[in-house]
Design a protein around this motif. Structure first.
Motif, PDB file in Angstrom:
ATOM      1  N   GLU A  13       0.827  -1.202   0.000  1.00  0.00           N
ATOM      2  CA  GLU A  13       0.000   0.000   0.000  1.00  0.00           C
ATOM      3  C   GLU A  13       0.862   1.254   0.000  1.00  0.00           C
ATOM      4  N   TRP A  14       1.929   1.237   0.781  1.00  0.00           N
ATOM      5  CA  TRP A  14       2.820   2.402   0.858  1.00  0.00           C
ATOM      6  C   TRP A  14       3.482   2.655  -0.495  1.00  0.00           C
ATOM      7  N   ILE A  15       3.976   1.594  -1.126  1.00  0.00           N
ATOM      8  CA  ILE A  15       4.610   1.737  -2.441  1.00  0.00           C
ATOM      9  C   ILE A  15       3.598   2.262  -3.459  1.00  0.00           C
ATOM     10  N   SER A  16       2.367   1.738  -3.419  1.00  0.00           N
ATOM     11  CA  SER A  16       1.323   2.195  -4.345  1.00  0.00           C
ATOM     12  C   SER A  16       1.020   3.661  -4.134  1.00  0.00           C
ATOM     13  N   ALA A  17       0.985   4.096  -2.868  1.00  0.00           N
ATOM     14  CA  ALA A  17       0.704   5.503  -2.570  1.00  0.00           C
ATOM     15  C   ALA A  17       1.821   6.404  -3.075  1.00  0.00           C
ATOM     16  N   VAL A  18       3.067   5.967  -2.898  1.00  0.00           N
ATOM     17  CA  VAL A  18       4.214   6.752  -3.376  1.00  0.00           C
ATOM     18  C   VAL A  18       4.185   6.853  -4.903  1.00  0.00           C
ATOM     19  N   LYS A  19       3.925   5.724  -5.560  1.00  0.00           N
ATOM     20  CA  LYS A  19       3.841   5.720  -7.023  1.00  0.00           C
ATOM     21  C   LYS A  19       2.716   6.641  -7.503  1.00  0.00           C
ATOM     22  N   SER A  20       1.590   6.606  -6.790  1.00  0.00           N
ATOM     23  CA  SER A  20       0.451   7.462  -7.144  1.00  0.00           C
ATOM     24  C   SER A  20       0.828   8.934  -7.029  1.00  0.00           C
ATOM     25  N   PHE A  21       1.515   9.284  -5.945  1.00  0.00           N
ATOM     26  CA  PHE A  21       1.943  10.673  -5.752  1.00  0.00           C
ATOM     27  C   PHE A  21       2.907  11.099  -6.854  1.00  0.00           C
ATOM     28  N   ASN A  22       3.861  10.224  -7.185  1.00  0.00           N
ATOM     29  CA  ASN A  22       4.839  10.563  -8.223  1.00  0.00           C
ATOM     30  C   ASN A  22       4.182  10.754  -9.584  1.00  0.00           C
ATOM     31  N   LEU A  23       3.202   9.898  -9.904  1.00  0.00           N
ATOM     32  CA  LEU A  23       2.483  10.047 -11.168  1.00  0.00           C
ATOM     33  C   LEU A  23       1.755  11.378 -11.223  1.00  0.00           C
ATOM     34  N   HIS A  24       1.113  11.735 -10.116  1.00  0.00           N
ATOM     35  CA  HIS A  24       0.371  12.997 -10.078  1.00  0.00           C
ATOM     36  C   HIS A  24       1.328  14.184 -10.226  1.00  0.00           C
ATOM     37  N   ALA A  25       2.439  14.128  -9.504  1.00  0.00           N
ATOM     38  CA  ALA A  25       3.405  15.228  -9.564  1.00  0.00           C
ATOM     39  C   ALA A  25       3.990  15.379 -10.968  1.00  0.00           C
ATOM     40  N   ARG A  26       4.171  14.267 -11.655  1.00  0.00           N
ATOM     41  CA  ARG A  26       4.791  14.293 -12.973  1.00  0.00           C
ATOM     42  C   ARG A  26       3.841  14.758 -14.073  1.00  0.00           C
ATOM     43  N   ASN A  27       2.552  14.511 -13.906  1.00  0.00           N
ATOM     44  CA  ASN A  27       1.597  14.774 -14.986  1.00  0.00           C
ATOM     45  C   ASN A  27       0.650  15.945 -14.747  1.00  0.00           C
ATOM     46  N   SER A  28       0.426  16.335 -13.491  1.00  0.00           N
ATOM     47  CA  SER A  28      -0.488  17.446 -13.218  1.00  0.00           C
ATOM     48  C   SER A  28       0.154  18.757 -13.662  1.00  0.00           C
ATOM     49  N   PHE A  29      -0.680  19.799 -13.835  1.00  0.00           N
ATOM     50  CA  PHE A  29      -0.129  21.046 -14.365  1.00  0.00           C
ATOM     51  C   PHE A  29       0.084  22.095 -13.281  1.00  0.00           C
ATOM     52  N   SER A  30       1.056  22.930 -13.523  1.00  0.00           N
ATOM     53  CA  SER A  30       1.370  24.041 -12.631  1.00  0.00           C
ATOM     54  C   SER A  30       0.608  25.275 -13.095  1.00  0.00           C
ATOM     55  N   GLU A  31      -0.001  25.986 -12.173  1.00  0.00           N
ATOM     56  CA  GLU A  31      -0.720  27.217 -12.525  1.00  0.00           C
ATOM     57  C   GLU A  31       0.242  28.268 -13.075  1.00  0.00           C
ATOM     58  N   ARG A  32       1.489  28.190 -12.661  1.00  0.00           N
ATOM     59  CA  ARG A  32       2.465  29.183 -13.116  1.00  0.00           C
ATOM     60  C   ARG A  32       2.993  28.866 -14.509  1.00  0.00           C
ATOM     61  N   LYS A  33       3.151  27.589 -14.814  1.00  0.00           N
ATOM     62  CA  LYS A  33       3.701  27.185 -16.111  1.00  0.00           C
ATOM     63  C   LYS A  33       2.847  26.080 -16.728  1.00  0.00           C
ATOM     64  N   PRO A  34       1.629  26.416 -17.143  1.00  0.00           N
ATOM     65  CA  PRO A  34       0.743  25.386 -17.680  1.00  0.00           C
ATOM     66  C   PRO A  34       1.024  25.016 -19.130  1.00  0.00           C
ATOM     67  N   ASP A  35       1.892  25.804 -19.805  1.00  0.00           N
ATOM     68  CA  ASP A  35       2.063  25.586 -21.238  1.00  0.00           C
ATOM     69  C   ASP A  35       3.267  24.729 -21.594  1.00  0.00           C
ATOM     70  N   ARG A  36       3.734  23.895 -20.643  1.00  0.00           N
ATOM     71  CA  ARG A  36       4.813  22.967 -20.982  1.00  0.00           C
ATOM     72  C   ARG A  36       4.279  21.764 -21.765  1.00  0.00           C
ATOM     73  N   ASP A  37       2.951  21.589 -21.747  1.00  0.00           N
ATOM     74  CA  ASP A  37       2.309  20.458 -22.415  1.00  0.00           C
ATOM     75  C   ASP A  37       0.989  20.957 -22.989  1.00  0.00           C
ATOM     76  N   LEU A  38       0.693  20.630 -24.241  1.00  0.00           N
ATOM     77  CA  LEU A  38      -0.494  21.151 -24.912  1.00  0.00           C
ATOM     78  C   LEU A  38      -1.783  20.709 -24.212  1.00  0.00           C
ATOM     79  N   ALA A  39      -1.848  19.451 -23.778  1.00  0.00           N
ATOM     80  CA  ALA A  39      -3.047  18.968 -23.098  1.00  0.00           C
ATOM     81  C   ALA A  39      -3.240  19.680 -21.762  1.00  0.00           C
ATOM     82  N   GLN A  40      -2.156  19.882 -21.019  1.00  0.00           N
ATOM     83  CA  GLN A  40      -2.248  20.597 -19.747  1.00  0.00           C
ATOM     84  C   GLN A  40      -2.716  22.030 -19.960  1.00  0.00           C
TER      85      GLN A  40
END
Length: 319
Positions: A13-40
């Protein structure tokens, strides 16, 4: 050994939670720099355009509200279009067109040059009514009632004994289209609906899910609902599952309205298993599993689990 046996599930469960957090951090968009990715950037524009729509929908909209946000919205929409994005500019322009009309004759409230910049941007495309406000009348609710809705809901059950007649794909896709009217955070609609009808592929995908044993063979169509991490900001780690759950419920109700049966199948599994399922399903890393939905035609007569529901007194907490 007993301690190790108890610790292993917690470690998974701990490993799954860490992986989930890393995926979110890697793919979610920043309000300051949203244009690094067209979909974001697309989701950023929808979010901020909806902020303008909400501002106009208030009982007493604040005059000349949101000027810095609108300037940013115009600039980033131009960037989006320069990168090849084509599906959001019309929504933004139609929204700002209504914003402009709301302030007709009040131009002195704005910073110098703001109105000219907005007018030039808006007039770059003819109106299509895809953004801004929608006007409704209360009488449109006259044909509906809680009693009718309650009756409709009372006949929706998780079906595990489908008729073997193939589901009409057109009927199912019509239900999917209807389900897309589900609400979502800032109207971002950060979901995808993956649809499978090849029996071999379905059997492979269902083998990763442990709740379909005993009725796998009678499932005619399979849907996997996912949430798109790129649609959410760094602080919206759980919103993906909220929005994905909303569209999933809408979808099951739409399937029910179409006269078909469905059964939700949960996708709560270890990260490694989830990744194997997603690879087999052709789902990219930036999406997360919400649920599977088994679909089939209804028999003339069939049985379902009673699934007694809690009473109002069990769940209603009045303050």
């Amino acid at each position: 050994m007993a301690v190790v046996g108890r610790t292993k599930p917690l470690l998974v469960e701990w490993i799954s939670a860490v992986k989930s957090f890393n995926l979110h951090a890697r793919n979610s968009f920043s309000e300051r720099k949203p244009d690094r990715d067209l979909a974001q950037l697309r989701y950023y524009l929808i979010k901020h355009c909806h902020i303008v729509e909400k501002g106009m929908a208030l009982p007493n909209p604040r005059e000349a509200f949101g000027q810095p946000k609108i300037k940013d919205l115009i600039a980033r929409t131009k960037t989006y279009e320069s990168l090849g994005g084509q599906d959001v500019g019309q929504i933004v322009r139609d929204t700002l067109r209504q914003y402009r009309e709301l302030h007709r004759g009040k131009e002195e409230l704005f910073e110098p040059g703001f109105i000219n910049e907005m007018d030039a941007f808006v007039e770059a495309a003819a109106p299509e009514g895809k953004g801004g406000l929608k006007f409704l009348v209360k009488s449109q609710w006259d044909d509906w009632s809680v009693e009718k809705f309650d009756k409709f809901l009372s006949f929706r059950h998780s079906v595990r004994d489908f008729d073997r007649t193939p589901v009409d794909p057109t009927l199912l896709t019509s239900a999917i289209a209807a389900s897309l009217k589900a609400p979502s955070v800032c109207n971002r609609q950060g979901w995808f609906i993956h649809y499978y009808d090849d029996k071999t592929k379905m059997a492979e995908l269902l083998s990763y899910q442990n709740g379909n044993a005993g009725f796998t063979e009678c499932i005619d169509k399979l849907i996997i609902v996912t949430g798109n991490l790129k649609a959410f900001t760094r602080h919206e780690h759980n919103q993906l599952f909220v929005d994905g759950g909303l569209v999933s419920m809408n979808l099951m109700l739409a399937i029910h309205a179409a006269g078909l049966g469905s059964c939700p199948l949960n996708t709560c599994m270890a990260y490694t298993k989830e990744q194997k399922l997603m690879a087999a399903a052709g789902i990219p890393e930036n999406e997360r599993l919400i649920m599977m939905i088994a679909v089939g035609n209804l028999k003339d007569e069939f049985s379902v689990a009673q699934s007694e529901k809690y009473s109002l007194d069990d769940v209603l907490v009045q303050h």
